[in-house]
Design a protein around this motif. Structure first.
Motif, PDB file in Angstrom:
ATOM      1  N   TYR A   1       7.768  18.449  -4.186  1.00  0.00           N
ATOM      2  CA  TYR A   1       9.091  17.961  -3.809  1.00  0.00           C
ATOM      3  C   TYR A   1       9.122  16.453  -4.048  1.00  0.00           C
ATOM      4  N   TRP A   2      10.132  16.007  -4.778  1.00  0.00           N
ATOM      5  CA  TRP A   2      10.301  14.583  -5.064  1.00  0.00           C
ATOM      6  C   TRP A   2      11.467  14.036  -4.248  1.00  0.00           C
ATOM      7  N   PRO A   3      11.223  13.107  -3.338  1.00  0.00           N
ATOM      8  CA  PRO A   3      12.362  12.449  -2.682  1.00  0.00           C
ATOM      9  C   PRO A   3      13.256  11.808  -3.735  1.00  0.00           C
ATOM     10  N   PRO A   4      14.561  11.961  -3.629  1.00  0.00           N
ATOM     11  CA  PRO A   4      15.451  11.430  -4.663  1.00  0.00           C
ATOM     12  C   PRO A   4      15.646   9.919  -4.615  1.00  0.00           C
ATOM     13  N   VAL A   5      15.335   9.298  -3.463  1.00  0.00           N
ATOM     14  CA  VAL A   5      15.477   7.853  -3.339  1.00  0.00           C
ATOM     15  C   VAL A   5      14.234   7.282  -2.662  1.00  0.00           C
TER      16      VAL A   5
ATOM     17  N   ASN B   1       0.842  -1.184   0.000  1.00  0.00           N
ATOM     18  CA  ASN B   1       0.000   0.000   0.000  1.00  0.00           C
ATOM     19  C   ASN B   1       0.881   1.240   0.000  1.00  0.00           C
ATOM     20  N   ALA B   2       0.269   2.393  -0.161  1.00  0.00           N
ATOM     21  CA  ALA B   2       1.025   3.641  -0.306  1.00  0.00           C
ATOM     22  C   ALA B   2       1.818   3.985   0.939  1.00  0.00           C
ATOM     23  N   LEU B   3       1.341   3.568   2.103  1.00  0.00           N
ATOM     24  CA  LEU B   3       2.061   3.858   3.337  1.00  0.00           C
ATOM     25  C   LEU B   3       3.309   2.995   3.469  1.00  0.00           C
ATOM     26  N   LYS B   4       3.167   1.719   3.175  1.00  0.00           N
ATOM     27  CA  LYS B   4       4.297   0.801   3.318  1.00  0.00           C
ATOM     28  C   LYS B   4       5.359   1.025   2.245  1.00  0.00           C
ATOM     29  N   ARG B   5       4.949   1.529   1.076  1.00  0.00           N
ATOM     30  CA  ARG B   5       5.895   1.689  -0.025  1.00  0.00           C
ATOM     31  C   ARG B   5       6.474   3.114  -0.090  1.00  0.00           C
ATOM     32  N   ALA B   6       6.029   3.967   0.791  1.00  0.00           N
ATOM     33  CA  ALA B   6       6.512   5.349   0.791  1.00  0.00           C
ATOM     34  C   ALA B   6       7.979   5.412   1.229  1.00  0.00           C
ATOM     35  N   PRO B   7       8.707   6.423   0.768  1.00  0.00           N
ATOM     36  CA  PRO B   7       8.266   7.482  -0.137  1.00  0.00           C
ATOM     37  C   PRO B   7       8.371   7.052  -1.594  1.00  0.00           C
ATOM     38  N   HIS B   8       7.660   7.772  -2.451  1.00  0.00           N
ATOM     39  CA  HIS B   8       7.647   7.482  -3.880  1.00  0.00           C
ATOM     40  C   HIS B   8       8.481   8.510  -4.620  1.00  0.00           C
ATOM     41  N   THR B   9       9.207   8.059  -5.626  1.00  0.00           N
ATOM     42  CA  THR B   9      10.116   8.930  -6.369  1.00  0.00           C
ATOM     43  C   THR B   9       9.646   9.086  -7.808  1.00  0.00           C
ATOM     44  N   VAL B  10      10.356   9.902  -8.564  1.00  0.00           N
ATOM     45  CA  VAL B  10      10.026  10.084  -9.978  1.00  0.00           C
ATOM     46  C   VAL B  10      10.111   8.756 -10.719  1.00  0.00           C
ATOM     47  N   GLU B  11      11.017   7.887 -10.269  1.00  0.00           N
ATOM     48  CA  GLU B  11      11.139   6.579 -10.927  1.00  0.00           C
ATOM     49  C   GLU B  11       9.841   5.782 -10.847  1.00  0.00           C
ATOM     50  N   ASP B  12       9.037   6.070  -9.814  1.00  0.00           N
ATOM     51  CA  ASP B  12       7.786   5.343  -9.686  1.00  0.00           C
ATOM     52  C   ASP B  12       6.750   5.782 -10.711  1.00  0.00           C
ATOM     53  N   LEU B  13       7.030   6.853 -11.452  1.00  0.00           N
ATOM     54  CA  LEU B  13       6.093   7.314 -12.478  1.00  0.00           C
ATOM     55  C   LEU B  13       6.307   6.626 -13.813  1.00  0.00           C
ATOM     56  N   VAL B  14       7.413   5.914 -13.947  1.00  0.00           N
ATOM     57  CA  VAL B  14       7.734   5.305 -15.244  1.00  0.00           C
ATOM     58  C   VAL B  14       7.780   3.786 -15.106  1.00  0.00           C
TER      59      VAL B  14
END
Length: 958
Positions: A923-927, A886-899
């Protein structure tokens, strides 16, 4: 019809710019908390029994321009002369690209300590660069992310040596060639711990069997250079630990401590681009052998991987050790000099290894030309071999020459009564050398010729550095200013600092660092002053210190202030030393018990242990208050030995305890003194005074309540205020004097940042500071009221209010949805926020301090984010979301998660654009989430070669 000015009132720009909510927003917030007015809320939140009786009055608040004009006039009372005094401080050149883009850039100076690595990758990389720089120059494999100053780093080396030594000897040997302030601070730190300190000549006085450790100086304070390989080997053969205090600029040319076999190297990176600033702040350093890495004090940046296997940085091993081990901690260090370490690392990146070596060579040849000229004039110059510092025998001419040098605009160092020390630096020119020669009596034409003459080097034979350094590509990048600017910007963009979003950390007070307050920091009159220049050249600093001290006394109700402690933990330590000194002066040397509530900051028990006290914990009541019955029982039990009680007020739980006067009375009745931790002073200024409720001493975190920026993990300042009876026991001058020794290398700690706090007081005035406190309390109660129901607010005072912070209980989410406090913290990054303080003082909770600086819109954005997280947890509870994916367990999300492929049961939009996140300026976390266990198992604390990253990625993928 004309203009009507009858209702005109001056607009208070300074107050309004610092205090976030507008009057209209405050009215809306007051309605949400159910208070008719701000004063009515304060009456509910703050017990009447501790309220300040008279208003805080500093006179009228100044506008930004008037305050800057006042500070400019005071700055001009300093004399920014050329100081060739040495003693660990040197003129340096801060590259403008670094000054503008790091030192003067809020993206760097408003960040918090990188405890949340996913949103701190830029700072962590810069600090890893610093560690690599230090490790390479010292020749030791593991370096920390900076310490407070060279003198305290030397004291830390002593206690590290005692922990790491297997020798049965009890004494610590100190080379008499160490700087005098270094020796003085070592003595201060050693005395409460019962460590005998032997100061002597390593050639004739050193007995390896008589010491568990030793500190040698490379170069010495008067310029001497020695190879300590034999002493190091002898000490290690006797199972002792060897440390060397070294100048990193000299290490570019000389044999390193590691090549001599040393276990520890310490020093200051000040001359790597950080102005002297009358003593600080500067990044001290420590590097150690591999066997000592797990007991090294301070912070250590390491390399790990994130959830995708990508390279990621994090703090490793002993992070916040004092909060975990408390009185068993090996150090009380809670801060570093991160911003200054970043500057030093960028200086190394900017110049590269060849550029740095060239700077070192130029410095040495300037010293060599000066020495040759003085010898030609008939002076006795020593030592025969040196790096940058020489000592000239002048006999009865000392005073005349020193005055002549000052007339030339140059400060030299008096050595004894018949010699003068001179330390060459980076900014010095041939004209500087000629001016020194004229001060010694040379005719102008002859001085100019000698200053420009070609001379041979005067480095010692057999001591030339043969090992390489700074081979990592980052130190060999294209150093065109365009690339350097972009590198600094890229790193800054990876971080979340106050210039992007609120940082609601409880007990850390991440408030506005106003631009106007920061402007004087780089003025030459403040930046380019040596701490041991003649007193008349420091008149401006003295005025800042005196007026700020007077204001802090008015704020706290104390009678005297010492500015010397250069961190909050140093303030605690200095305060406890004052209490210890007072007891001993009264013949009560047996008083060594310190009562500390179990909810206290972790630095409290660590500081007490360092001050030679035995820590006795006191229970906390169910409502978060100090348990009076247990306190009374412990005070009675230890009455004959009770030295002190350390409390935090308002409590660590974010509540004004009504029993605080009783706590102080119980302590005093049994012979003890009360130390009140100033971490939460932002809830008291203008409303209540520690000195009025019964406390005897407090430290004041200027990097919290009084607006000095946190700088990504330092600098800090922790001056102490004391009642009159403790004033004689404030820290002494580092060069001698006082009934208690010094705790820092410079008389005023880190004075170059004191104008920030002074400007804040000038622009706010007493009424403005009081208003700031009230609005901070309003903001915390507003957050608590809006989130109540979604989360339990754990502690409130009798009036149903919190102080300036509130504790939100996230433990029920772990029970109902498997959502941990870590999950909440990482998900807040997707919302564009730094997490509040996690799991302190209650495990599994969040402590939120919104401060007075945040406007209502930002508070509401944070509230929306917390409510959306609660809704996502409810989806898990009610079966609408997968409990593991789920979004909580997989956080944070990065730009890589958009592709690429998306196989998760929640949408990309939910992942990356939750409520509170900006759509355009997100703000996008870098990792992705960093693997902490991997980082500790595979400890890498310097910049690894590029192929190592590929190997780490492959291992993580498996």
């Amino acid at each position: 019809m004309g203009y009507d000015f009858t209702d005109y009132e001056p607009y208070d720009f300074a107050n309004r710019r610092h205090i976030g909510p507008s009057p209209e927003e405050m009215a809306q917030m007051l309605a949400a908390v159910g208070a008719d007015s701000l004063d009515a809320l304060i009456d509910r939140a703050v017990p009447q029994g501790i309220r300040q009786l008279s208003p805080l009055d500093f006179g009228p608040a100044l506008s930004e321009q008037d305050a800057l004009s006042k500070v400019r006039a005071v700055a001009q009372k300093n004399a920014a002369m050329t100081s060739l005094i040495g003693m660990g401080w040197h003129g340096t050149v801060t590259p403008p690209v670094i000054r503008r883009n790091v030192l003067e850039n809020p993206a760097w100076y408003t960040a918090y300590t990188p405890y949340q690595p996913e949103i701190s990758q830029g700072r962590l990389e810069a600090l890893l660069n610093f560690q690599t720089l230090v490790s390479d120059l010292t020749g030791l494999p593991v370096a920390g992310a900076s310490l407070l100053d060279e003198a305290t780093a030397a004291a830390e080396a002593m206690t590290l040596a005692r922990r790491g030594s297997k020798s049965k000897a009890e004494a610590f040997f100190v080379d008499k060639a160490c700087h005098p302030q270094v020796i003085a601070v070592i003595r201060t730190r050693a005395e409460p711990l019962g460590i005998p300190v032997i100061v002597g000549d390593p050639e004739g006085d050193f007995d390896a069997e008589a010491a568990f450790g030793a500190l040698f100086a490379l170069p010495g304070t008067h310029g001497e250079i020695r190879d300590f390989s034999a002493q190091v080997a002898a000490l290690q053969a006797a199972k002792g630990v060897a440390a060397i205090a070294c100048d990193p600029m000299a290490m570019l040319l000389l044999k390193s401590p590691g090549e001599m076999g040393a276990d520890i190297a310490i020093g200051s990176a000040q001359r790597f681009g950080v102005p002297m600033g009358a003593g600080g702040p500067h990044a001290a350093f420590m590097a150690v052998s591999d066997k000592l890495k797990r007991s090294m004090p301070g912070r250590l940046v390491g390399v790990s991987v994130d959830a995708r296997g990508n390279r990621a940085y994090r703090l490793s091993l002993q992070t916040r050790e004092q909060h975990i081990r408390r009185e068993k901690a090996t150090s009380n260090i809670c801060t570093a000099q991160a911003l200054l370490a970043v500057i030093a690392s960028m200086y190394a990146v900017f110049h590269g290894p060849d550029g740095l070596k060239a700077i070192a060579q130029r410095i040495h040849l300037k010293a060599a030309r000066l020495a040759a000229g003085l010898e030609r004039m008939g002076f006795d110059v020593g030592p025969e071999a040196f790096f940058d510092t020489i000592t000239v025998k002048v006999g009865a001419l000392q005073g005349v020459i020193l005055r002549s040098a000052r007339a030339e605009g140059i400060n030299l160092r008096p050595v004894g009564e018949d010699a003068i020390g001179i330390a060459m630096d980076e900014p010095a020119t041939d004209d500087t050398i000629a001016a020194v020669l004229r001060a010694f009596g040379a005719e102008p034409e002859a001085a100019a010729q000698m200053a420009a003459a070609r001379v041979a080097h005067r480095l010692p034979e057999g001591m030339a550095r043969e090992s390489g350094y700074l081979s990592h590509p980052i130190f060999r990048m294209n150093r065109a200013e365009a690339e350097m600017t972009r590198y600094i910007r890229r790193l800054a963009d990876r971080d979340l600092a106050l210039d992007r979003a609120m940082i609601p950390l409880g007990s850390c007070t991440m408030k506005l660092n106003a631009t106007a307050e920061m402007i004087p920091l780089t003025w030459p009159e403040f930046a380019n002053v040596h701490p041991y220049a003649p007193e008349e050249q420091l008149a401006g600093y003295a005025e800042v210190v005196a007026d700020l001290s007077e204001k802090l006394c008015a704020v706290t109700g104390y009678d005297a202030v010492s500015m010397q402690p250069n961190s909050g933990a140093q303030g605690e330590y200095a305060g406890l030393l004052a209490i210890r000194g007072w007891h001993r002066a009264r013949g009560d040397a047996q008083r060594d018990v310190c009562l500390i509530p179990v909810s206290a900051h972790g630095t409290n028990p660590a500081s007490a242990q360092m001050a030679g006290m035995k820590v006795v914990p006191v229970k906390t009541a169910a409502n978060g208050d100090v348990d009076l019955s247990d306190l009374r029982a412990q005070a009675e039990k230890h009455a004959a030995k009770l030295a002190a009680c350390m409390i935090t007020y308002p409590s660590t739980h974010g509540v004004f305890e009504e029993t605080v006067r009783e706590v102080c009375k119980i302590t005093h009745d049994h012979g003890g003194q009360v130390y009140l931790d100033g971490a939460n002073l932002n809830a008291m200024v203008g409303v209540a005074r520690p000195g009025d409720v019964g406390a005897d001493v407090s430290h004041m975190n200027l990097h919290k309540t009084f607006c000095i920026p946190h700088g990504g993990g330092g600098p800090g300042m922790g001056p102490i205020g004391v009642k009159a009876h403790l004033a004689p026991f404030l820290p002494g001058h580092p060069l001698g004097g006082g009934r208690v020794g010094p705790v820092s290398a410079a008389p005023w700690g880190s004075p170059s940042i004191l104008p920030i706090s002074w400007m804040y007081c000038l622009m706010m005035g007493g009424a403005g500071l009081t208003q700031a406190t009230k609005v901070a309390i309003l903001a915390a109660n507003y957050v608590a009221a809006r989130l109540d129901g979604a989360y339990d607010v754990l502690f409130r005072g009798p009036g149903g209010c919190v102080a300036h912070e509130c504790i939100l209980d996230t433990r029920p989410l772990a029970e109902s949805a498997g959502v941990t406090v870590d999950d909440v913290a990482k998900r807040l990054m997707d919302n564009g926020f730094h997490a509040p303080t996690m799991s302190f003082p209650v495990p599994g909770t969040l402590m939120v301090e919104p401060t007075e600086s945040e406007p209502k819109a930002e508070l509401d954005r944070f509230i929306d984010a917390m409510l959306s997280i609660r809704a996502e947890a409810r989806d898990i509870e009610e079966g609408r979301a997968d409990p593991e994916n789920n979004a909580l367990k997989r956080a944070p999300h990065t730009v890589e998660d958009l592709v690429g492929a998306w196989e998760r049961p929640y949408s990309r939009e939910q992942a990356c654009y939750p409520p509170g996140a900006f759509r355009v300026d997100k703000y996008w976390p870098p990792v992705n989430r960093v693997d902490n266990a991997y980082g500790d198992r595979n400890l890498v604390c310097t910049c690894p070669p590029m192929e190592a990253y590929a190997e780490a990625d492959a291992e993580a993928a498996e």
